[in-house]
Enzyme design. Structure first.
Site, PDB file in Angstrom:
ATOM      1  N   ARG A  98     -42.528  15.872 -33.070  1.00 42.82           N
ATOM      2  CA  ARG A  98     -42.474  14.921 -31.966  1.00 42.82           C
ATOM      3  C   ARG A  98     -43.157  13.626 -32.403  1.00 42.82           C
ATOM      4  O   ARG A  98     -44.179  13.655 -33.102  1.00 42.82           O
ATOM      5  CB  ARG A  98     -43.187  15.471 -30.724  1.00 42.82           C
ATOM      6  N   GLU A 127     -38.602   7.381 -27.725  1.00 44.34           N
ATOM      7  CA  GLU A 127     -37.162   7.458 -28.007  1.00 44.34           C
ATOM      8  C   GLU A 127     -36.358   7.015 -26.798  1.00 44.34           C
ATOM      9  O   GLU A 127     -36.769   7.302 -25.673  1.00 44.34           O
ATOM     10  CB  GLU A 127     -36.810   8.899 -28.382  1.00 44.34           C
ATOM     11  N   HIS A 132     -33.407  11.932 -33.750  1.00 41.56           N
ATOM     12  CA  HIS A 132     -33.782  13.199 -33.118  1.00 41.56           C
ATOM     13  C   HIS A 132     -32.601  14.183 -33.086  1.00 41.56           C
ATOM     14  O   HIS A 132     -32.139  14.603 -32.026  1.00 41.56           O
ATOM     15  CB  HIS A 132     -34.326  12.965 -31.700  1.00 41.56           C
TER      16      HIS A 132
END
Ligand code: DGY
Length: 314
Positions: free
Chosen positions: A232, A261, A279
């Site tokens: 993360r 994000e 991601h």
């Protein structure tokens, strides 16, 4: 009476017929609607289907008073306020295991791409810049025989270790527990950072891991090391990372996750020695389909009075 299930967005592969036949499914369109619409359409829902992209907290649940189970697509649960769910008596489920290999593959791909400057070479060719290549042209870093430090040694960290040992790498890891995996050595985080040629992050995002790779810790990494992050974004101080990539203290980074994000800091986008992906660590057709299947299985279990298979414990 069929149980009402509200999905904030569509999952890959559609809804399995055995689920569709026993529940009253609402929502589930391409993108999540505004919160007011979720509240209006999901008011009577007992199960809420979300993904790792959707914030689940008191404010969301205020408008969904009947929800008793939140089934999330993804293994990470940092998007869910777990203490709030516990207070409300709401069960949370996730999708572990099925994405382990795909995510470790991505971490290895980023490690190799960053070490061997794969994206720089690709960009150079596309820009018509490959002319005279001398003996020192686009030199990368050797992977075989180097030391890999794995931060967080759960399922995905261990899968990364298996891949790296195929490259003859020496494996260090830092983790709250001794995993007892042959051929790996548990070590203190600061020592791992100071001695690893490559560092790959595999810890969940929690209060304890937020900013774990702080400016001080990045400064304590071995000069010329390569950082890989498929966990993360908020685990890393992105400004400090951008500084280290710009001034060459780190050779390169491979990053699949970011703090905010889908926003990626301009300085990371400008860093030629950063390999960036949006991601997609678990993003294969097979894995994403299996993740969706697990979510629908949890829905089916609830609808047929069985306990969840993968309940997240606070
Ligand atoms: C997860 O599952 O938490 C990933 O970040 C998406 O696969």
């Amino acid at each position: 009476m069929k149980k009402i299930v509200y999905a904030v967005r569509a999952l890959p592969g559609g809804v399995p017929p055995e689920v569709a036949s026993v529940v009253d499914l609402r929502g589930g369109e391409g993108r999540p609607p505004p919160r007011e619409r979720i509240h209006a359409e999901g008011r009577e829902a007992e199960v809420l289907v979300v993904t790792y992209l959707d914030r689940v907290d008191d404010a969301l649940l205020e408008g969904l008073p009947s929800v008793r189970q939140v089934s999330s697509y993804g293994v990470g649960v940092n998007h869910v306020d777990l203490p709030a769910m516990e207070r409300r008596g709401v069960v949370v489920t996730n999708t572990p295991d099925v994405l382990t290999d795909a995510t470790a593959d991505m971490a290895m791909a980023l490690l190799l791409a960053a070490a061997r400057r794969v994206c720089e070479g690709d960009r150079l060719i596309r820009a018509g810049g490959w002319r005279d290549a001398g003996p020192e042209f686009l030199l990368g870093r050797e992977v075989t025989g180097k030391t890999l430090g794995i931060v967080g040694f759960g399922r995905i960290g261990q899968a990364m270790a298996r891949r790296a040992s195929g490259f003859g790498m020496r494996i260090l890891y830092s983790s709250p527990r001794d995993a007892g995996v042959p051929g790996t050595t548990r070590t203190d985080l600061d020592l791992l950072l100071a001695t690893s040629d490559f560092v790959s992050l595999h810890c969940p995002l929690t209060d304890a891991t937020r900013d774990l790779l702080s400016r001080e810790r990045i400064a304590g990494m071995k000069p010329g090391a390569i950082l890989v992050n498929t966990s993360r974004g908020p685990v890393v101080d992105e400004e400090a990372l951008a500084d280290a990539l710009e001034d060459g203290r780190l050779f390169a980074a491979g990053l699949d996750v970011f703090r905010d994000e889908p926003r990626v800091p301009d300085r990371l986008r400008a860093a030629g020695n950063a390999v960036l992906t949006p991601h997609v660590g678990s993003g294969t057709v097979e894995t994403r389909t299996a993740m969706a299947r697990m979510v629908w299985d949890e829905v089916l279990r609830r609808a047929t009075g069985r306990p969840p298979a993968h309940r997240v414990v606070v």
